[in-house]
Motif scaffolding. Sequence first.
Motif, PDB file in Angstrom:
ATOM      1  N   SER A   1      -6.089  -0.343   1.939  1.00 44.17           N
ATOM      2  CA  SER A   1      -7.481  -0.880   2.418  1.00 44.17           C
ATOM      3  C   SER A   1      -8.263  -0.720   1.397  1.00 44.17           C
ATOM      4  N   VAL A   2      -8.773  -1.232   0.710  1.00 45.06           N
ATOM      5  CA  VAL A   2      -9.739  -1.057  -0.638  1.00 45.06           C
ATOM      6  C   VAL A   2     -10.951  -2.391   0.159  1.00 45.06           C
ATOM      7  N   ASN A   3     -12.225  -1.333   1.064  1.00 50.88           N
ATOM      8  CA  ASN A   3     -13.353  -2.177   1.097  1.00 50.88           C
ATOM      9  C   ASN A   3     -12.977  -3.174   2.852  1.00 50.88           C
ATOM     10  N   GLY A   4     -11.514  -2.825   3.108  1.00 45.80           N
ATOM     11  CA  GLY A   4     -11.024  -3.716   4.079  1.00 45.80           C
ATOM     12  C   GLY A   4     -10.776  -5.328   4.269  1.00 45.80           C
ATOM     13  N   VAL A   5      -9.906  -4.592   2.772  1.00 42.02           N
ATOM     14  CA  VAL A   5      -9.312  -5.553   2.141  1.00 42.02           C
ATOM     15  C   VAL A   5      -8.046  -4.771   2.201  1.00 42.02           C
ATOM     16  N   ILE A   6      -6.807  -5.787   2.890  1.00 43.64           N
ATOM     17  CA  ILE A   6      -5.789  -5.196   3.249  1.00 43.64           C
ATOM     18  C   ILE A   6      -4.664  -5.608   2.564  1.00 43.64           C
ATOM     19  N   SER A   7      -3.999  -4.889   2.179  1.00 47.56           N
ATOM     20  CA  SER A   7      -2.770  -5.255   0.668  1.00 47.56           C
ATOM     21  C   SER A   7      -1.564  -4.503   0.860  1.00 47.56           C
ATOM     22  N   ALA A   8      -0.090  -5.382   0.668  1.00 49.96           N
ATOM     23  CA  ALA A   8       0.562  -3.894   0.049  1.00 49.96           C
ATOM     24  C   ALA A   8       1.708  -4.317  -1.144  1.00 49.96           C
ATOM     25  N   THR A   9       1.761  -2.694  -1.478  1.00 47.52           N
ATOM     26  CA  THR A   9       1.373  -3.492  -3.613  1.00 47.52           C
ATOM     27  C   THR A   9       3.355  -2.463  -3.443  1.00 47.52           C
ATOM     28  N   ILE A  10       3.399  -2.470  -4.752  1.00 50.19           N
ATOM     29  CA  ILE A  10       4.184  -1.318  -5.183  1.00 50.19           C
ATOM     30  C   ILE A  10       4.021  -0.922  -6.621  1.00 50.19           C
TER      31      ILE A  10
ATOM     32  N   ALA B   1      -5.460  -5.049  17.491  1.00 49.12           N
ATOM     33  CA  ALA B   1      -5.297  -4.304  16.444  1.00 49.12           C
ATOM     34  C   ALA B   1      -4.082  -3.786  16.134  1.00 49.12           C
ATOM     35  N   HIS B   2      -3.679  -3.372  14.966  1.00 48.26           N
ATOM     36  CA  HIS B   2      -2.279  -3.477  14.440  1.00 48.26           C
ATOM     37  C   HIS B   2      -2.387  -2.351  12.771  1.00 48.26           C
ATOM     38  N   TYR B   3      -0.787  -1.309  13.316  1.00 52.18           N
ATOM     39  CA  TYR B   3      -1.157  -0.233  12.039  1.00 52.18           C
ATOM     40  C   TYR B   3       0.599  -0.254  11.626  1.00 52.18           C
ATOM     41  N   ASN B   4       0.357   0.662  10.453  1.00 57.21           N
ATOM     42  CA  ASN B   4       1.569   0.499   9.835  1.00 57.21           C
ATOM     43  C   ASN B   4       1.558   2.463   9.879  1.00 57.21           C
ATOM     44  N   PHE B   5       2.640   2.326   9.442  1.00 57.22           N
ATOM     45  CA  PHE B   5       3.141   4.203   9.933  1.00 57.22           C
ATOM     46  C   PHE B   5       4.025   4.569   8.766  1.00 57.22           C
ATOM     47  N   LEU B   6       3.891   6.213   8.841  1.00 56.28           N
ATOM     48  CA  LEU B   6       5.974   6.774   7.422  1.00 56.28           C
ATOM     49  C   LEU B   6       5.656   7.316   8.587  1.00 56.28           C
ATOM     50  N   ILE B   7       7.549   7.882   8.751  1.00 54.65           N
ATOM     51  CA  ILE B   7       7.365   8.901   9.770  1.00 54.65           C
ATOM     52  C   ILE B   7       8.732   9.979   9.627  1.00 54.65           C
ATOM     53  N   THR B   8       8.195  11.385   9.325  1.00 53.47           N
ATOM     54  CA  THR B   8       9.455  12.012   9.078  1.00 53.47           C
ATOM     55  C   THR B   8      10.632  11.575   9.228  1.00 53.47           C
ATOM     56  N   PRO B   9      11.786  11.767   9.834  1.00 50.22           N
ATOM     57  CA  PRO B   9      13.034  11.650   9.693  1.00 50.22           C
ATOM     58  C   PRO B   9      13.522  11.957  11.329  1.00 50.22           C
ATOM     59  N   GLU B  10      12.813  13.361  11.147  1.00 48.99           N
ATOM     60  CA  GLU B  10      12.743  14.359  12.365  1.00 48.99           C
ATOM     61  C   GLU B  10      12.012  14.110  13.653  1.00 48.99           C
TER      62      GLU B  10
ATOM     63  N   TRP C   1      -0.679   6.998   9.432  1.00 45.04           N
ATOM     64  CA  TRP C   1      -1.136   5.968   9.701  1.00 45.04           C
ATOM     65  C   TRP C   1      -2.131   5.586   9.779  1.00 45.04           C
ATOM     66  N   ILE C   2      -1.919   3.773   9.057  1.00 44.19           N
ATOM     67  CA  ILE C   2      -3.109   2.815   8.871  1.00 44.19           C
ATOM     68  C   ILE C   2      -3.151   1.747   9.224  1.00 44.19           C
ATOM     69  N   ASP C   3      -4.257   1.636   9.553  1.00 45.36           N
ATOM     70  CA  ASP C   3      -4.802   0.374  10.600  1.00 45.36           C
ATOM     71  C   ASP C   3      -4.940  -0.550   9.455  1.00 45.36           C
ATOM     72  N   THR C   4      -4.462  -1.993   9.788  1.00 49.47           N
ATOM     73  CA  THR C   4      -3.848  -2.737   9.033  1.00 49.47           C
ATOM     74  C   THR C   4      -5.231  -3.851   8.998  1.00 49.47           C
ATOM     75  N   ASP C   5      -5.635  -3.979  10.214  1.00 54.14           N
ATOM     76  CA  ASP C   5      -6.684  -4.960  10.467  1.00 54.14           C
ATOM     77  C   ASP C   5      -7.590  -5.071   9.292  1.00 54.14           C
ATOM     78  N   PRO C   6      -8.182  -6.182   9.211  1.00 54.00           N
ATOM     79  CA  PRO C   6      -9.596  -6.827   8.348  1.00 54.00           C
ATOM     80  C   PRO C   6     -10.115  -6.050   8.128  1.00 54.00           C
ATOM     81  N   GLY C   7     -11.177  -5.358   6.988  1.00 52.53           N
ATOM     82  CA  GLY C   7     -12.528  -5.293   7.245  1.00 52.53           C
ATOM     83  C   GLY C   7     -12.628  -3.676   8.413  1.00 52.53           C
ATOM     84  N   ARG C   8     -11.191  -3.164   8.341  1.00 51.16           N
ATOM     85  CA  ARG C   8     -11.146  -1.365   8.629  1.00 51.16           C
ATOM     86  C   ARG C   8      -9.855  -1.089   7.416  1.00 51.16           C
ATOM     87  N   VAL C   9     -11.123   0.225   6.821  1.00 47.03           N
ATOM     88  CA  VAL C   9     -10.920   1.377   6.142  1.00 47.03           C
ATOM     89  C   VAL C   9     -10.374   2.214   6.720  1.00 47.03           C
TER      90      VAL C   9
END
Length: 266
Positions: free
Chosen positions: A77-86, A228-237, A243-251
């Motif tokens: 999230s850059v200044n509230g603009v959400i994107s997925a990239t590699i 509200a929407h969130y993405n996250f990455l969890i440890t295997p155990e 986690w990150i909020d993926t709603d526009p306007g939120r950093v």
Amino acid sequence: MTRRLVIFALSAVTFAVAPQALKAADEDALCSLGNETLHGNYMSRATGTIVNVGSITVVGRSVFDGKGNVVNPHTVSVNGVISATIEIGAYTVNSDCTGSVIATDGAHYNFVITPDGGRFDWIAIVPGWVVSGTAIRLTSRLEDEEETGALCPLGNKTLHGNYMSRATGTIVGVGPITAVGRIAYDGNGTFVNPYTVSVNGVISPATKIGPYTVNSDCIGSVVATDGAHYNFLITPEGSRFDWIDTDPGRVFSGTAIRLTRRLEDD
């Protein structure tokens, strides 16, 4: 003549000892394995500012092959603009456990890693960027994923129990935000999250509920009933997730640590 023999003898000793000294120095290095130190899947979270642009936060998974190559899919999230990239690139780990990454898009990063490769802290070396973060290893080696066929084979059951969570960030056009709370996951795809939040200095209690999903690659998502929407990455155990909020306007992003292994423990 005797003096020459002594000099030759000393020279021979020096040449004999030098390789042993170099070997000892190598063994005494903090990160004697070099690039092999950084090997496996890592989850990373970072926060900061891009000058004249705004706040930034990033959560993602970095895959290091132990040979100097990295692939980093992430949500930003850059200044509230959400994107997925590699991001892909090359990395180097020095014997003193410092290192660097050069991405193909021209971005540069410096880092310091623990000798066992379990964690590293990093900083962006990009003019105008004030960004740093921490990465935690999910698997000891890439082969660990190959053996099981998945990082998180339990799916939703990976996320099960009571967690404490803290997050910070910015709501664009409103002001800073921070939240602390407890999240209860039932292992079947449902959560309840009572928390306290401060938005631009206005304090209030709140509760979020809704479904969640954990994928086999340990990446997951949450959709709360309030939208509200969130993405996250969890440890295997399942002991920790970023986690990150993926709603526009939120950093806005945070980290959650498990308090009890299962809800039954409570």
